[in-house]
Design a protein around this motif. Structure first.
Motif, PDB file in Angstrom:
ATOM      1  N   PHE A 217       0.857  -1.432   0.021  1.00 17.40           N
ATOM      2  CA  PHE A 217      -0.116  -0.009  -0.073  1.00 17.40           C
ATOM      3  C   PHE A 217       0.654   1.205   0.026  1.00 17.40           C
ATOM      4  CE2 PHE A 217       0.832  -0.736   4.543  1.00 17.40           C
ATOM      5  CZ  PHE A 217       1.080   0.402   4.882  1.00 17.40           C
ATOM      6  N   TYR A 218       1.947   1.206   0.406  1.00 20.88           N
ATOM      7  CA  TYR A 218       2.782   2.504   0.436  1.00 20.88           C
ATOM      8  C   TYR A 218       3.712   2.596  -0.572  1.00 20.88           C
ATOM      9  CZ  TYR A 218       6.052  -1.463   1.810  1.00 20.88           C
ATOM     10  OH  TYR A 218       6.700  -2.863   1.768  1.00 20.88           O
ATOM     11  N   LEU A 219       3.413   1.737  -1.756  1.00 24.11           N
ATOM     12  CA  LEU A 219       4.107   1.872  -3.088  1.00 24.11           C
ATOM     13  C   LEU A 219       3.121   2.784  -4.092  1.00 24.11           C
ATOM     14  CD1 LEU A 219       6.372  -1.131  -3.492  1.00 24.11           C
ATOM     15  CD2 LEU A 219       7.290   1.158  -2.750  1.00 24.11           C
ATOM     16  N   THR A 220       3.603   3.796  -4.456  1.00 26.51           N
ATOM     17  CA  THR A 220       2.569   4.234  -5.717  1.00 26.51           C
ATOM     18  C   THR A 220       2.633   3.344  -6.787  1.00 26.51           C
ATOM     19  OG1 THR A 220       4.505   5.634  -6.727  1.00 26.51           O
ATOM     20  CG2 THR A 220       3.107   6.604  -4.978  1.00 26.51           C
ATOM     21  N   GLU A 221       1.900   3.469  -7.911  1.00 22.74           N
ATOM     22  CA  GLU A 221       1.900   2.991  -9.119  1.00 22.74           C
ATOM     23  C   GLU A 221       3.001   3.237  -9.961  1.00 22.74           C
ATOM     24  OE1 GLU A 221       0.646   0.251 -11.881  1.00 22.74           O
ATOM     25  OE2 GLU A 221      -0.483   0.614  -9.809  1.00 22.74           O
ATOM     26  N   GLU A 222       3.554   4.204  -9.709  1.00 28.68           N
ATOM     27  CA  GLU A 222       4.867   4.750 -10.432  1.00 28.68           C
ATOM     28  C   GLU A 222       5.878   4.037 -10.011  1.00 28.68           C
ATOM     29  OE1 GLU A 222       7.281   8.767 -11.861  1.00 28.68           O
ATOM     30  OE2 GLU A 222       5.743   8.709 -10.236  1.00 28.68           O
ATOM     31  N   GLU A 223       6.155   3.806  -8.521  1.00 30.86           N
ATOM     32  CA  GLU A 223       7.010   3.238  -7.785  1.00 30.86           C
ATOM     33  C   GLU A 223       6.967   1.602  -8.158  1.00 30.86           C
ATOM     34  OE1 GLU A 223       7.642   6.104  -4.043  1.00 30.86           O
ATOM     35  OE2 GLU A 223       6.142   4.523  -4.012  1.00 30.86           O
ATOM     36  N   ARG A 224       5.727   1.092  -8.467  1.00 29.46           N
ATOM     37  CA  ARG A 224       5.712  -0.179  -8.717  1.00 29.46           C
ATOM     38  C   ARG A 224       6.120  -0.806  -9.919  1.00 29.46           C
ATOM     39  NH1 ARG A 224       0.380   0.440  -6.411  1.00 29.46           N
ATOM     40  NH2 ARG A 224       0.095  -0.339  -4.310  1.00 29.46           N
ATOM     41  N   LEU A 225       5.854   0.156 -10.898  1.00 27.95           N
ATOM     42  CA  LEU A 225       6.269   0.061 -12.342  1.00 27.95           C
ATOM     43  C   LEU A 225       7.815   0.059 -12.543  1.00 27.95           C
ATOM     44  CD1 LEU A 225       3.574   1.924 -14.333  1.00 27.95           C
ATOM     45  CD2 LEU A 225       4.095  -0.589 -14.253  1.00 27.95           C
ATOM     46  N   LEU A 226       8.364   1.106 -11.781  1.00 31.08           N
ATOM     47  CA  LEU A 226       9.791   1.321 -11.557  1.00 31.08           C
ATOM     48  C   LEU A 226      10.733   0.230 -11.228  1.00 31.08           C
ATOM     49  CD1 LEU A 226      12.224   3.318 -11.966  1.00 31.08           C
ATOM     50  CD2 LEU A 226      11.907   4.352  -9.859  1.00 31.08           C
ATOM     51  N   SER A 227      10.006  -0.406  -9.939  1.00 34.56           N
ATOM     52  CA  SER A 227      10.615  -1.565  -9.307  1.00 34.56           C
ATOM     53  C   SER A 227      10.840  -2.665 -10.170  1.00 34.56           C
ATOM     54  CB  SER A 227       9.875  -1.852  -7.920  1.00 34.56           C
ATOM     55  OG  SER A 227       8.758  -2.452  -8.300  1.00 34.56           O
ATOM     56  N   TYR A 228      10.055  -2.711 -11.237  1.00 27.71           N
ATOM     57  CA  TYR A 228      10.016  -3.922 -12.156  1.00 27.71           C
ATOM     58  C   TYR A 228      11.003  -3.462 -13.340  1.00 27.71           C
ATOM     59  CZ  TYR A 228       8.375  -7.446 -15.391  1.00 27.71           C
ATOM     60  OH  TYR A 228       8.183  -8.504 -16.292  1.00 27.71           O
ATOM     61  N   GLU A 229      10.652  -2.611 -13.984  1.00 27.03           N
ATOM     62  CA  GLU A 229      11.511  -2.067 -14.990  1.00 27.03           C
ATOM     63  C   GLU A 229      13.135  -1.628 -14.767  1.00 27.03           C
ATOM     64  OE1 GLU A 229      10.330  -1.637 -18.187  1.00 27.03           O
ATOM     65  OE2 GLU A 229       8.505  -2.377 -17.409  1.00 27.03           O
ATOM     66  N   ARG A 230      13.358  -1.211 -13.698  1.00 26.82           N
ATOM     67  CA  ARG A 230      14.720  -0.969 -13.387  1.00 26.82           C
ATOM     68  C   ARG A 230      15.787  -2.068 -13.429  1.00 26.82           C
ATOM     69  NH1 ARG A 230      17.117   0.567  -8.476  1.00 26.82           N
ATOM     70  NH2 ARG A 230      16.523  -0.995  -6.843  1.00 26.82           N
ATOM     71  N   LEU A 231      15.099  -3.406 -12.992  1.00 28.55           N
ATOM     72  CA  LEU A 231      15.901  -4.424 -12.999  1.00 28.55           C
ATOM     73  C   LEU A 231      15.892  -5.255 -14.050  1.00 28.55           C
ATOM     74  CD1 LEU A 231      14.690  -5.852  -9.485  1.00 28.55           C
ATOM     75  CD2 LEU A 231      16.930  -4.450  -9.872  1.00 28.55           C
TER      76      LEU A 231
END
Length: 456
Positions: A217-231
């Motif tokens: 809940f503490y991750l924004t949608e932008e942060e969720r997408l970034l966590s996946y894309e950056r790896l």
């Protein structure tokens, strides 16, 4: 020429986050993953705080307690890590925590050492989820340039729990011993269980799972997408169904053998602290109070925390892991030599045991290194990490009985000689893994170059 501020940020962060969003993401992941850990040192503190007398423990029964725990730990290792491919960590970790808490409460009621044997076996199975499971999660969220810091903070958080446990036991023995007819060591198990219950609830509410499935809940949608894309460029981030092909793939690759051998050997340098050798030494010579026997070994843990954090931060900045294992081996060899020279002053022995806390820096580095080596295959990484800890504990199941029996206290002469040999073996295996890693990297680069030449 980078400014001093930029240089400092690179040391702390590794690759400096490219945006405010990435910085906030890393801070959140650091907090919600690395604040979640179990401590198993309570039985060591209990042993030197009258548990031995209350349960009429004889000979090597203390070592047997450690061995049966290790057997349960070994059996639970790979199944627990594979369960993380099936059940989300946010559910699995807290469930196992609740089992752990229940068994810890049971430890406070035992009347015989044989009852403690049974409880410790199942505690080992429950605890098998936490250590390698969290290292797997770290490898799922962090880039190679961040893994050292993440693994170091995780190891340090566990050591802080161990440090707190020693201080807590001293306070419990002094203030709660005899309350309600319970010895101080029994109260330690009760308090450990009580502390674990809110930690389990905390994990259920906030543990972030992995980038591909997180719904934190503490991750924004932008942060969720970034966590996946950056790896995606250097990580296998997708989750696939388990199949028997995984066994063939893992056993057909050098990574499983080399990484397992590395931690099976290097992990035994932690024998200084995992067997509470300093506490047994202080207890045996009879010149220290129970509170002092609980407090003084905390210096080993404190040096381990400092050493781990400094080395882990350096490895991300320098982009190499293996020198830390050489540093650790040097410190443990020096400590063993000082203790072998039994005529040395008591202050030298204190310094030697504290210096041996450097052994923990190798733990964080080894798992960060394995996460990095196996980053291109999510499932292989889960098995390799679990196998590393499994084989280390296979060795641990008999290692203390043979080389560090309680009957050898306070000198542990055989154990100190073994420690020196272990450090030499660690250096050899470290260089072997480094060679195999470099060979694989050269092969991969050669393949890329060939494809670039042949592609029209």
């Amino acid at each position: 020429m980078p400014s001093s501020l930029t240089w400092a940020r690179q040391i702390i962060w590794g690759d400096v986050p490219s945006s405010g969003v990435e910085r906030r993401l890393l801070l959140k992941i650091d907090w919600f993953i690395l604040s979640y850990y179990l401590d198993r040192s309570n039985v060591n503190n209990a042993y030197v705080s009258d548990m031995k007398q209350d349960l009429n423990m004889q000979g090597n029964q203390f070592n047997i307690i450690s061995t049966v725990f290790t057997c349960g730990y070994i059996l639970g290792m790979i199944p627990n890590n594979l369960m993380l491919q099936v059940v989300t960590p946010r559910i699995w970790f807290p469930l196992v925590q609740l089992v752990w808490a229940t068994l810890t409460f049971c430890s406070s009621t035992v009347k015989t050492v044989q009852q403690l044997y049974v409880i410790r076996f199942f505690l080992g199975m429950a605890e098998a989820s936490t250590f390698v499971g969290t290292h797997y999660i770290l490898g799922s969220w962090y880039k190679p340039s961040e893994l050292g810091k993440g693994s170091g903070l995780f190891t340090a958080s566990g050591l802080i729990g161990t440090l707190f446990s020693g201080v807590l036991q001293g306070a419990v023995y002094k203030n709660l011993g005899g309350v309600a007819g319970r010895s101080g060591w029994r109260w330690l198990f009760v308090i450990d269980g009580v502390i674990t219950l809110p930690i389990a609830l905390y994990g259920f509410l906030v543990f972030p799972d992995v980038p591909a499935t997180t719904k934190a809940f503490y991750l924004t949608e932008e942060e969720r997408l970034l966590s996946y894309e950056r790896l995606k460029s250097d990580h296998d981030v997708d989750r696939r169904p388990l199949s028997w092909g995984l066994v063939k793939k893992v056993l057909g690759h050098w990574r499983w053998y080399a990484c397992s051998l590395l931690f099976a050997v290097s992990g035994e340098t932690e024998s200084f602290s995992s067997n509470n050798l300093m506490g047994q030494w202080l207890s045996s010579i009879g010149d220290y109070s129970v509170e002092q026997v609980d407090y003084y070994p905390s210096g080993v843990t404190a040096f381990g925390i400092a050493s781990t954090l400094i080395c882990a931060t350096w490895t991300d900045y320098a982009r190499v892991r293996w020198p830390v294992l050489l540093y650790m081996s040097f410190c443990c060899t020096a400590a063993a030599v000082c203790i072998l020279i039994w005529a040395s002053p008591t202050a030298v022995k204190f310094l030697a045991y504290y210096l041996a806390g450097a052994s923990y820096s190798g733990q964080a580095t080894t798992f960060a290194w394995a996460n990095q080596i196996c980053a291109d295959d999510n499932q292989e990484r889960a098995v390799v990490l679990a196998s590393m800890n499994m084989w280390n504990n296979v060795v641990n199941a008999w290692w203390p009985l043979v080389f560090y029996p309680a009957t050898d206290a306070p000198r542990f002469k055989t154990g100190m000689i073994t420690m020196i040999c272990t450090c030499v073996a660690t250096v050899i295996v470290t260089l072997l893994v480094r060679y195999l890693e470099q060979r694989e990297q050269r092969s991969a680069h050669a393949l890329v170059d060939t494809l670039e030449v042949t592609t029209p």
